[in-house]
Design an enzyme around this catalytic site. Structure first.
Site, PDB file in Angstrom:
ATOM      1  N   GLY A   1      -6.713  27.004  14.332  1.00  0.00           N
ATOM      2  CA  GLY A   1      -5.578  28.125  14.132  1.00  0.00           C
ATOM      3  C   GLY A   1      -6.124  29.622  14.338  1.00  0.00           C
TER       4      GLY A   1
ATOM      5  CB  CYS B   1     -10.154  25.299  11.337  1.00  0.00           C
ATOM      6  SG  CYS B   1     -11.742  24.395  11.902  1.00  0.00           S
TER       7      CYS B   1
ATOM      8  CB  SER C   1      -0.874  -0.154   1.175  1.00  0.00           C
ATOM      9  OG  SER C   1      -0.021  -0.016   2.414  1.00  0.00           O
TER      10      SER C   1
ATOM     11  CE  LYS D   1      15.119 -10.334  -7.514  1.00  0.00           C
ATOM     12  NZ  LYS D   1      15.975 -11.220  -8.612  1.00  0.00           N
TER      13      LYS D   1
ATOM     14  CG  HIS E   1     -10.266  23.458   6.981  1.00  0.00           C
ATOM     15  ND1 HIS E   1      -9.135  23.193   7.694  1.00  0.00           N
ATOM     16  CD2 HIS E   1     -11.307  23.064   7.892  1.00  0.00           C
ATOM     17  CE1 HIS E   1      -9.199  22.777   9.122  1.00  0.00           C
ATOM     18  NE2 HIS E   1     -10.632  22.575   8.993  1.00  0.00           N
TER      19      HIS E   1
ATOM     20  CD  GLU F   1      -6.861  23.578   4.735  1.00  0.00           C
ATOM     21  OE1 GLU F   1      -7.158  24.873   5.020  1.00  0.00           O
ATOM     22  OE2 GLU F   1      -6.981  22.913   6.158  1.00  0.00           O
TER      23      GLU F   1
HETATM   24  N1  GLN Z   1     -11.671  21.252  17.069  1.00  0.00           N
HETATM   25  C1  GLN Z   1     -11.940  22.409  16.590  1.00  0.00           C
HETATM   26  C2  GLN Z   1     -13.527  22.271  16.378  1.00  0.00           C
HETATM   27  O1  GLN Z   1     -14.169  21.115  16.008  1.00  0.00           O
HETATM   28  C3  GLN Z   1     -11.309  22.904  15.510  1.00  0.00           C
HETATM   29  C4  GLN Z   1     -11.510  21.734  14.083  1.00  0.00           C
HETATM   30  C5  GLN Z   1     -10.507  21.932  13.145  1.00  0.00           C
HETATM   31  O2  GLN Z   1      -9.706  22.628  13.132  1.00  0.00           O
HETATM   32  N2  GLN Z   1     -10.967  21.351  11.887  1.00  0.00           N
HETATM   33  O3  GLN Z   1     -14.202  23.193  16.099  1.00  0.00           O
END
Ligand code: GLN
Length: 550
Positions: free
Chosen positions: A387, A385, A13, A186, A514, A516
């Site tokens: 952060g 988030c 995997s 191999k 998020h 990202e």
């Molecule tokens: N633990 C936090 C919450 O549930 C932040 C979640 C996260 O960073 N995706 O709100």
């Protein structure tokens, strides 16, 4: 008529089947075809939401709120499309549906069996994207390795699809190891893996070999002969520095042309120019940019994996490349600063800091200290988030003088719950309904005119993907703002704080979302782009960074 390309894995995997699948999709797309991809995960979980990141990697979030395997992220980034949650099939979903139908009497009088009832349900799910009639190709990656107990029914289902008249090609991705003592590549593990696959009734059309160095002709001949494929259909997928160059590696071996030929397809446009240019530019970037990611999901046994933050890493890369910089990501374990606070000064050796998403208590204080350091030393900071939540906690504690301010995720009895559950989450937790119940998927926010975040997005209203239970407590918004924190993006109903910034800082930006997940190689996410641009301005002479160890 939709064509299916089924991708299976052999030998070990972690071969990078997701990248391989995404790359096959990419070359088809670059030759003018409409492509989407699906991932089959043979585990019993209904989705990836309840899996531990160190065990399974990042949980990818789709626009429609699916919590999915990280491979869907590769598909989105390579194909530049949004992939909905029903493009992920798990054993849990399939058995759940079959058992539900059985209880509702849908199979009345029948003995319900893995074949045909479970395989029928698998095929029904695989065929859903084709009904949207938007696609020329549906790529289906089957997780796990051929020979595993748990993916046998999925392999059986895709075997039946060809028999039922569908246009299907099978691609088997294997590993060709080099034994150090022999110094020779191999092919035997590949031979065995294909033997197992053929035992299930599937003859691969292509074999893609993951190797350290390009496959030589002797091994290619051997694999062709023993695995019953033409030599030209053995494709070499050797290690490469930049995964986004894998489509070009396949293109060089004419994989797309060969696929089209097998399926009697003629249309063939060549749109590779932009992608080739992008890869060439990445190669050219020499100037380094150091971004510190302060996380905690690194360790598994005695190995350290960065898969838990793959989308954050990719988003940093996209933004850095777009600014002709070479990203150098430093892993910073926040627990280090809890034990040795004097090490905080080592943060000066990176150009910018990201505190990404996370759950639970460990490493929280170290992250808060990191954020404080970034705020007080004008170090560019991006909070994602958790952060953002911790940036609010830090500001409440150290600027607003709210002693003991905390998120209730960390301290239920805090006198100042600046981050707290929204009311509907209270019942969910009391009833232990943990699966797929966070605030998930795409949500809109109105951006404040004139704010930095508004400038970065260039729009009044934006949507980003979410995955969290906790929110900024509306009761504390006033005091935080009176002390200089600006909530520059708010939900349309005015209740949820989605973005924040500190205007006096060169770049102190955070979001409850998020971003990202929406970053693409040629379209970096605006907040990452903003971080890179800010660090470019603040750049200091490069110093060695050995002091930070995880
Ligand atoms: N633990 C936090 C919450 O549930 C932040 C979640 C996260 O960073 N995706 O709100």
């Amino acid at each position: 008529m939709v064509r299916y390309i089924i991708i299976t894995g052999g030998v070990i995997s972690g071969l990078g089947k997701g990248i391989t699948t995404a790359s096959i999709g990419k070359i088809l797309k670059l030759h003018g075809y409409k492509v989407t991809a699906m991932k089959i995960d043979p585990y019993m979980n209904c989705d990836a939401g309840t899996l531990r990141p160190t065990e399974h990697g990042e949980v990818w979030v789709t626009e429609d709120g699916g919590e999915i395997d990280q491979d869907l992220g590769h598909y989105e980034r390579f194909l530049d499309v949004d992939i909905p949650k029903h493009h992920n099939i798990t054993t849990g979903q399939v058995y759940g549906a079959v058992i539900d139908k059985e209880r509702k009497g849908k199979y009345l009088g029948k003995t319900v069996q893995p074949i045909p009832h479970v395989t029928d349900e698998i095929k029904r799910r695989i065929r859903i994207p084709a009904q949207e009639s938007k696609f020329d190709f549906v790529l289906v990656e089957i997780g796990g390795t051929v020979g595993d107990y748990e993916n046998v029914l999925f392999l059986e289902a895709v075997r039946q699809m060809k028999l039922e008249g569908e246009k299907v090609l099978y691609v088997h991705v294997t590993y060709v190891p080099v034994l150090e003592t022999l110094g020779e590549a191999k092919t035997k593990p590949t031979q065995h893996s294909v033997k197992t696959l053929r035992g299930i009734g599937i003859q691969p059309d292509f074999i893609i070999t993951r190797t350290e160095k390009p496959l030589d002709s002797v091994r290619r001949e051997k694999i062709a002969l023993f695995c019953n494929v033409h030599e030209e259909d053995v494709i070499s997928d050797s290690n490469i520095e930049n995964v986004y160059a894998v489509p070009l590696l396949f293109e060089k071996q004419l994989l797309c042309k060969k696929i089209l030929k097998k399926l009697n397809l003629r249309k063939d446009q060549n749109k590779l120019k932009t992608w080739k240019k992008f890869i060439a530019n990445v190669k050219k970037a020499e100037k380094e940019i150091k971004i510190g990611i302060v996380g905690k999901y690194f360790d598994i046994g005695s190995f350290k994996l960065s898969d838990s933050y793959i989308s954050v890493i990719e988003a940093v890369k996209h933004a850095a490349w777009n600014n002709n910089l070479k990203p150098n990501i430093k892993w910073i374990d926040s627990k280090l600063f809890e034990k040795e606070p004097e090490k905080l000064t080592t943060l000066n050796e990176v150009d910018g800091i990201i505190v990404p998403g996370g759950f639970g208590l460990s490493g929280i204080q170290g992250k808060i200290e990191t954020i404080r350091y970034a705020r007080e030393h004008d170090l560019p900071y991006l909070g994602l988030c958790l952060g953002m939540q911790l940036a609010v906690v830090e500001y409440a504690q150290n600027v607003c003088n709210l002693k003991g301010a905390q998120s209730t995720e960390v301290d239920k009895n805090t006198p100042h719950p600046v981050i707290d559950f929204i009311p509907e989450q209270v019942n969910i937790i009391q009833e232990s309904r943990y699966g797929a119940t966070m605030r998930l998927g795409s949500y809109p926010a109105n951006l404040k005119n004139g704010s930095l975040i508004h400038k970065l997005y260039g729009e009044n209203k934006v949507t980003e993907r979410h995955r969290h239970r906790y929110e900024v407590n509306p009761e504390y918004v006033k005091i935080l703002e009176e002390n200089g924190l600006v909530f520059s993006g708010i939900s349309p109903n005015g209740v949820l704080m989605e973005f924040m910034e500190l205007p006096k800082h060169s770049y102190f930006v955070a979001t409850q979302a998020h971003p990202e997940f929406k970053s693409r190689p040629l379209k970096p996410a605006p907040l990452f782009e903003g971080l890179i641009k800010a660090t470019k301005k603040r750049r200091q002479p490069a110093k060695p960074i050995p002091a930070i160890q995880i």
